[in-house]
Design a protein around this motif. Structure first.
Motif, PDB file in Angstrom:
ATOM      1  N   SER A   5       0.977  -1.025  -0.238  1.00 26.77           N
ATOM      2  CA  SER A   5      -0.051  -0.188  -0.408  1.00 26.77           C
ATOM      3  C   SER A   5       0.576   1.384  -0.446  1.00 26.77           C
ATOM      4  O   SER A   5       1.860   0.607   0.140  1.00 26.77           O
ATOM      5  CB  SER A   5      -1.008   0.259   1.414  1.00 26.77           C
ATOM      6  N   LEU A   7       0.453   5.370   0.490  1.00 30.45           N
ATOM      7  CA  LEU A   7      -0.348   6.901   1.034  1.00 30.45           C
ATOM      8  C   LEU A   7      -0.099   7.473   0.173  1.00 30.45           C
ATOM      9  O   LEU A   7       1.115   8.204   0.495  1.00 30.45           O
ATOM     10  CB  LEU A   7      -0.187   6.790   2.393  1.00 30.45           C
ATOM     11  N   VAL A   9      -0.126  11.521  -0.332  1.00 29.47           N
ATOM     12  CA  VAL A   9      -0.611  12.778   0.381  1.00 29.47           C
ATOM     13  C   VAL A   9       0.171  13.761  -1.339  1.00 29.47           C
ATOM     14  O   VAL A   9       1.637  14.483  -1.227  1.00 29.47           O
ATOM     15  CB  VAL A   9       0.365  12.944   1.172  1.00 29.47           C
ATOM     16  N   ARG A  31      -4.145   4.668  -0.903  1.00 26.24           N
ATOM     17  CA  ARG A  31      -4.648   5.907  -0.004  1.00 26.24           C
ATOM     18  C   ARG A  31      -4.687   7.389   0.064  1.00 26.24           C
ATOM     19  O   ARG A  31      -3.452   7.071  -0.343  1.00 26.24           O
ATOM     20  CB  ARG A  31      -4.751   5.413   1.759  1.00 26.24           C
ATOM     21  N   GLN A  32      -4.978   8.022   0.430  1.00 22.72           N
ATOM     22  CA  GLN A  32      -5.258   9.500  -0.544  1.00 22.72           C
ATOM     23  C   GLN A  32      -5.235  10.401   0.861  1.00 22.72           C
ATOM     24  O   GLN A  32      -6.091  10.289   1.760  1.00 22.72           O
ATOM     25  CB  GLN A  32      -6.309   9.975  -1.675  1.00 22.72           C
ATOM     26  N   ALA A  33      -4.340  11.134   0.614  1.00 16.92           N
ATOM     27  CA  ALA A  33      -4.591  12.562   1.726  1.00 16.92           C
ATOM     28  C   ALA A  33      -4.081  14.027   0.917  1.00 16.92           C
ATOM     29  O   ALA A  33      -2.977  14.055   0.247  1.00 16.92           O
ATOM     30  CB  ALA A  33      -3.654  12.486   2.917  1.00 16.92           C
ATOM     31  N   SER A  38      -5.209  15.582   6.999  1.00 21.91           N
ATOM     32  CA  SER A  38      -5.683  13.894   6.089  1.00 21.91           C
ATOM     33  C   SER A  38      -4.740  13.493   6.734  1.00 21.91           C
ATOM     34  O   SER A  38      -5.200  12.251   6.880  1.00 21.91           O
ATOM     35  CB  SER A  38      -6.213  14.503   5.106  1.00 21.91           C
ATOM     36  N   PHE A  39      -3.122  14.185   6.563  1.00 23.04           N
ATOM     37  CA  PHE A  39      -2.747  13.134   6.191  1.00 23.04           C
ATOM     38  C   PHE A  39      -2.133  12.364   8.177  1.00 23.04           C
ATOM     39  O   PHE A  39      -1.730  11.341   7.830  1.00 23.04           O
ATOM     40  CB  PHE A  39      -0.798  14.053   6.285  1.00 23.04           C
ATOM     41  N   ALA A  42      -4.234   9.610   8.251  1.00 24.18           N
ATOM     42  CA  ALA A  42      -3.903   8.774   7.709  1.00 24.18           C
ATOM     43  C   ALA A  42      -3.284   8.163   8.893  1.00 24.18           C
ATOM     44  O   ALA A  42      -2.596   7.026   8.411  1.00 24.18           O
ATOM     45  CB  ALA A  42      -3.835   8.896   5.949  1.00 24.18           C
ATOM     46  N   LYS A  45      -3.774   5.878  11.133  1.00 18.99           N
ATOM     47  CA  LYS A  45      -4.295   4.382  10.974  1.00 18.99           C
ATOM     48  C   LYS A  45      -3.939   3.006  10.136  1.00 18.99           C
ATOM     49  O   LYS A  45      -2.554   3.282  10.381  1.00 18.99           O
ATOM     50  CB  LYS A  45      -5.625   4.659   9.424  1.00 18.99           C
TER      51      LYS A  45
END
Length: 71
Positions: A5, A7, A9, A31-33, A38-39, A42, A45
């Protein structure tokens, strides 16, 4: 077997969508921020992403990107 995965950003929507498409075609879950809050949410998590593509100059909090890279 789980896909690795990433992320993503990035505050620019077009850039983020292009990165998302490239990563998914390469076999990654994404996954996106779009901003610093949001970063932060994320990255707290679980499971943690295997990698992070980080815009080091996010609007509203320029230092978060550079500081995150140092850590």
């Amino acid at each position: 077997m789980l896909q690795p995965s990433i992320l993503l950003v990035e505050d620019d929507t077009t850039t983020r969508m292009i990165l998302d498409l490239i990563c998914k075609k390469a076999g990654f879950q994404t996954r996106q921020a779009a901003d610093a809050p949001s970063f932060i949410a994320a990255i707290q998590k679980r499971p943690l992403p295997d990698a992070v593509v980080l815009d080091v100059e996010l609007p509203g909090n320029v230092k978060i990107g550079r500081a995150s890279c140092r850590e």
